[in-house]
Enzyme design. Structure first.
Site, PDB file in Angstrom:
ATOM      1  CD  GLN A  85      40.160  42.870  52.734  1.00 55.70           C
ATOM      2  OE1 GLN A  85      40.046  41.896  52.330  1.00 55.70           O
ATOM      3  NE2 GLN A  85      40.772  43.755  52.670  1.00 55.70           N
ATOM      4  NE  ARG A  91      39.846  40.239  55.511  1.00 51.64           N
ATOM      5  CZ  ARG A  91      40.586  40.122  55.877  1.00 51.64           C
ATOM      6  NH1 ARG A  91      40.966  41.672  57.025  1.00 51.64           N
ATOM      7  NH2 ARG A  91      41.929  39.502  55.946  1.00 51.64           N
ATOM      8  CG  ASP A 126      34.077  38.288  61.920  1.00 48.87           C
ATOM      9  OD1 ASP A 126      33.378  37.246  62.081  1.00 48.87           O
ATOM     10  OD2 ASP A 126      34.469  39.242  61.446  1.00 48.87           O
ATOM     11  CB  SER A 146      35.560  31.272  56.547  1.00 49.70           C
ATOM     12  OG  SER A 146      35.466  33.134  56.194  1.00 49.70           O
ATOM     13  CG  ASP A 151      42.351  35.517  60.055  1.00 50.04           C
ATOM     14  OD1 ASP A 151      42.054  36.875  60.065  1.00 50.04           O
ATOM     15  OD2 ASP A 151      40.928  34.715  59.519  1.00 50.04           O
ATOM     16  NE  ARG A 154      46.221  34.888  55.594  1.00 53.43           N
ATOM     17  CZ  ARG A 154      45.401  35.691  55.399  1.00 53.43           C
ATOM     18  NH1 ARG A 154      44.946  36.282  55.612  1.00 53.43           N
ATOM     19  NH2 ARG A 154      44.903  36.252  53.536  1.00 53.43           N
ATOM     20  CG  HIS A 178      38.490  36.806  58.720  1.00 59.67           C
ATOM     21  ND1 HIS A 178      39.718  37.134  57.859  1.00 59.67           N
ATOM     22  CD2 HIS A 178      38.342  37.429  57.208  1.00 59.67           C
ATOM     23  CE1 HIS A 178      39.808  36.951  56.742  1.00 59.67           C
ATOM     24  NE2 HIS A 178      38.894  37.330  56.372  1.00 59.67           N
TER      25      HIS A 178
HETATM   26  N1  LIG Z   1      36.298  35.204  54.432  1.00 61.76           N
HETATM   27  C1  LIG Z   1      37.730  35.042  54.035  1.00 61.76           C
HETATM   28  O1  LIG Z   1      38.797  33.841  54.723  1.00 61.76           O
HETATM   29  C2  LIG Z   1      37.779  35.331  53.017  1.00 61.76           C
HETATM   30  C3  LIG Z   1      39.341  35.485  51.897  1.00 61.76           C
HETATM   31  C4  LIG Z   1      39.780  36.186  50.816  1.00 61.76           C
HETATM   32  C5  LIG Z   1      37.869  36.528  50.305  1.00 61.76           C
HETATM   33  N2  LIG Z   1      37.059  36.284  50.674  1.00 61.76           N
HETATM   34  C6  LIG Z   1      35.258  37.034  50.131  1.00 61.76           C
HETATM   35  O2  LIG Z   1      35.232  35.915  49.858  1.00 61.76           O
HETATM   36  C7  LIG Z   1      34.336  36.956  48.457  1.00 61.76           C
HETATM   37  C8  LIG Z   1      34.192  36.103  47.322  1.00 61.76           C
HETATM   38  O3  LIG Z   1      36.258  36.962  46.485  1.00 61.76           O
HETATM   39  P1  LIG Z   1      37.022  36.423  45.521  1.00 61.76           P
HETATM   40  O4  LIG Z   1      38.390  36.947  44.789  1.00 61.76           O
HETATM   41  O5  LIG Z   1      36.129  34.848  44.963  1.00 61.76           O
HETATM   42  O6  LIG Z   1      35.538  37.400  44.143  1.00 61.76           O
HETATM   43  P2  LIG Z   1      35.571  37.609  42.542  1.00 61.76           P
HETATM   44  O7  LIG Z   1      34.858  38.757  42.274  1.00 61.76           O
HETATM   45  O8  LIG Z   1      36.290  36.338  41.672  1.00 61.76           O
HETATM   46  O9  LIG Z   1      33.696  36.215  42.724  1.00 61.76           O
HETATM   47  C9  LIG Z   1      32.337  36.660  43.280  1.00 61.76           C
HETATM   48  C10 LIG Z   1      31.553  35.954  42.611  1.00 61.76           C
HETATM   49  O10 LIG Z   1      30.180  36.154  42.889  1.00 61.76           O
HETATM   50  C11 LIG Z   1      30.078  36.529  42.034  1.00 61.76           C
HETATM   51  N3  LIG Z   1      28.547  37.274  42.088  1.00 61.76           N
HETATM   52  C12 LIG Z   1      28.063  38.666  42.443  1.00 61.76           C
HETATM   53  N4  LIG Z   1      26.791  38.629  42.980  1.00 61.76           N
HETATM   54  C13 LIG Z   1      26.423  37.945  43.031  1.00 61.76           C
HETATM   55  C14 LIG Z   1      24.956  37.597  43.101  1.00 61.76           C
HETATM   56  N5  LIG Z   1      24.247  37.796  43.635  1.00 61.76           N
HETATM   57  N6  LIG Z   1      24.870  35.614  43.353  1.00 61.76           N
HETATM   58  C15 LIG Z   1      25.797  34.918  42.984  1.00 61.76           C
HETATM   59  N7  LIG Z   1      26.662  34.859  42.684  1.00 61.76           N
HETATM   60  C16 LIG Z   1      27.165  36.455  42.215  1.00 61.76           C
HETATM   61  C17 LIG Z   1      30.572  37.143  40.588  1.00 61.76           C
HETATM   62  O11 LIG Z   1      30.035  36.673  39.575  1.00 61.76           O
HETATM   63  C18 LIG Z   1      32.361  36.945  40.893  1.00 61.76           C
HETATM   64  O12 LIG Z   1      32.167  34.947  39.951  1.00 61.76           O
HETATM   65  C19 LIG Z   1      34.634  38.586  48.931  1.00 61.76           C
HETATM   66  O13 LIG Z   1      33.539  38.932  49.316  1.00 61.76           O
HETATM   67  C20 LIG Z   1      35.841  38.584  48.701  1.00 61.76           C
HETATM   68  O14 LIG Z   1      36.106  39.700  50.094  1.00 61.76           O
HETATM   69  C21 LIG Z   1      36.791  36.052  52.214  1.00 61.76           C
END
Ligand SMILES: NC(=O)c1ccc[n+]([C@@H]2O[C@H](COP(=O)([O-])OP(=O)(O)OC[C@H]3O[C@@H](n4cnc5c(N)ncnc54)[C@H](O)[C@@H]3O)[C@@H](O)[C@H]2O)c1
Length: 321
Positions: A85, A91, A126, A146, A151, A154, A178
């Site tokens: 995001q 999201r 989801d 996850s 949440d 938190r 989520h």
């Molecule tokens: N579920 C949750 O509660 C939660 C919480 C925070 C973030 N997230 C989500 O987690 C994800 C990652 O967030 P982040 O902050 O680590 O982002 P980030 O940009 O730091 O990392 C993403 C990684 O994915 C890699 N990537 C992109 N496309 C790819 C592919 N096709 N194959 C392999 N690797 C690939 C990128 O090179 C990068 O290293 C996001 O979608 C974010 O929204 C989820």
């Protein structure tokens, strides 16, 4: 699975993935962690960096950068790859771009011969769990999002501060998407073994603060992203908690994104519900009795997800490209 070496493959070595890796370093419990990223140099650098701390880690763990062949004998594949995001972005707005990425990743995981459990954290989680289930063909219990695990953490943290009771004695769950349509079923919240409402009444504490607490939980990611561009420590610890519940066959109740088969109302979607997690993945969904208001909130959350599935996700899954 889980006989000798405990092997986890992490796909996406960004903030979230590497926070999970760092959390694992601190708890132990995994023998081999393989890092995969579309940016191979990043995965290599992360493996080198985190391995440097091993002499001070709780247990030894092999951390290497690798490719999709490594999934073949992995117990768990964790997907944290994709776009995150941006400030002000919801999201759900990530759905189209990330569904294509997650579909592609899942195909590569499965073509290795993988036959374990996939844990998904990429957002909207989801919907991405739904994509992984459809594309992988794995049994539904072996694809786990996850969901609202973060949440719920938190919420428990905020309730702990509000009531001055340790968070391990706060049994309250965030349910639903989520995302913006999540909610708390306060009727099903407990402090120790006392119903939350009874506890508040005994202490003379107003109930009115509860909705404010949920709003803070729901909007936490927006506030953090505004300030530091991303959220990762909380989800990193939450993902490690989920992995330990699976690998240690814990039968732990966690709010994860689980495949719905009519346990609440809907079918064939993934959404955050309390579930018993063990080495089979999601062993059982815990069905809570929801009052009319909460059931409406749950239905609204399902409807929101189904709408995006219909408008965007199914098309991407079916696309032969
Ligand atoms: N579920 C949750 O509660 C939660 C919480 C925070 C973030 N997230 C989500 O987690 C994800 C990652 O967030 P982040 O902050 O680590 O982002 P980030 O940009 O730091 O990392 C993403 C990684 O994915 C890699 N990537 C992109 N496309 C790819 C592919 N096709 N194959 C392999 N690797 C690939 C990128 O090179 C990068 O290293 C996001 O979608 C974010 O929204 C989820």
């Amino acid at each position: 699975m889980f006989d000798e070496k405990r092997k986890v493959v992490l796909i996406g070595t960004g903030f979230v993935g590497m926070s999970m890796a760092y959390s694992i370093m601190n708890t132990g419990g995994i023998d081999e962690l393989v890092l995969i990223d579309v940016n191979e140099e990043k995965a290599q650098g992360e493996a080198m960096d985190i391995s440097d701390g091993l002499p001070y880690a709780k247990t030894h763990m092999k951390v290497i950068a690798g490719n999709y062949h490594e999934c073949r004998d992995a117990d768990i594949v964790v997907i944290t790859a994709g776009a995150a995001q941006k400030p002000g972005q919801t999201r759900l707005e990530l759905a189209g771009i990330n569904a294509k990425i997650i579909k592609n990743i899942t195909k590569q995981v499965m073509s290795s011969g993988f036959n374990g459990i996939i844990v998904v954290a990429s957002n909207p989680v989801d919907l991405m769990s739904y994509v992984v289930k459809k594309v992988s063909g794995l049994p539904a219990n072996r694809v786990i999002g996850s969901g609202t695990i973060l949440d719920t953490a938190r919420l428990r943290h905020k309730m702990c501060e509000y009531l001055n009771i340790t968070s391990s004695n706060i049994h309250a769950y965030v349910l639903g998407e989520h995302g913006d349509s999540s909610f708390v079923s306060w009727d099903n919240a407990y402090v120790g073994c006392l119903k939350l409402y009874d506890y508040l009444d005994r202490k003379g504490i107003e109930h009115t603060e509860l909705e404010h607490i949920h709003q803070e939980v729901r909007d936490a990611a927006y506030k953090i992203i505004e300030r530091k561009k991303a959220t990762y420590y909380g989800i990193g610890l939450s993902l490690n908690r989920l992995l330990q519940a699976i690998l240690n066959d814990e039968n732990a109740i966690l709010t994860v994104s689980a495949h719905q088969d009519g346990q609440y109302t809907d079918e064939d979607i993934y959404i955050g519900v309390p579930a018993v997690v063990n080495r089979s993945g999601v062993k059982e969904i815990i069905k809570l009795d929801l009052n009319k208001n909460d059931q409406e909130k749950f239905n609204h959350s399902c409807k929101t997800l189904k709408q995006t599935i219909k408008e965007t996700i199914d098309q991407i899954i079916e696309d032969k490209a």
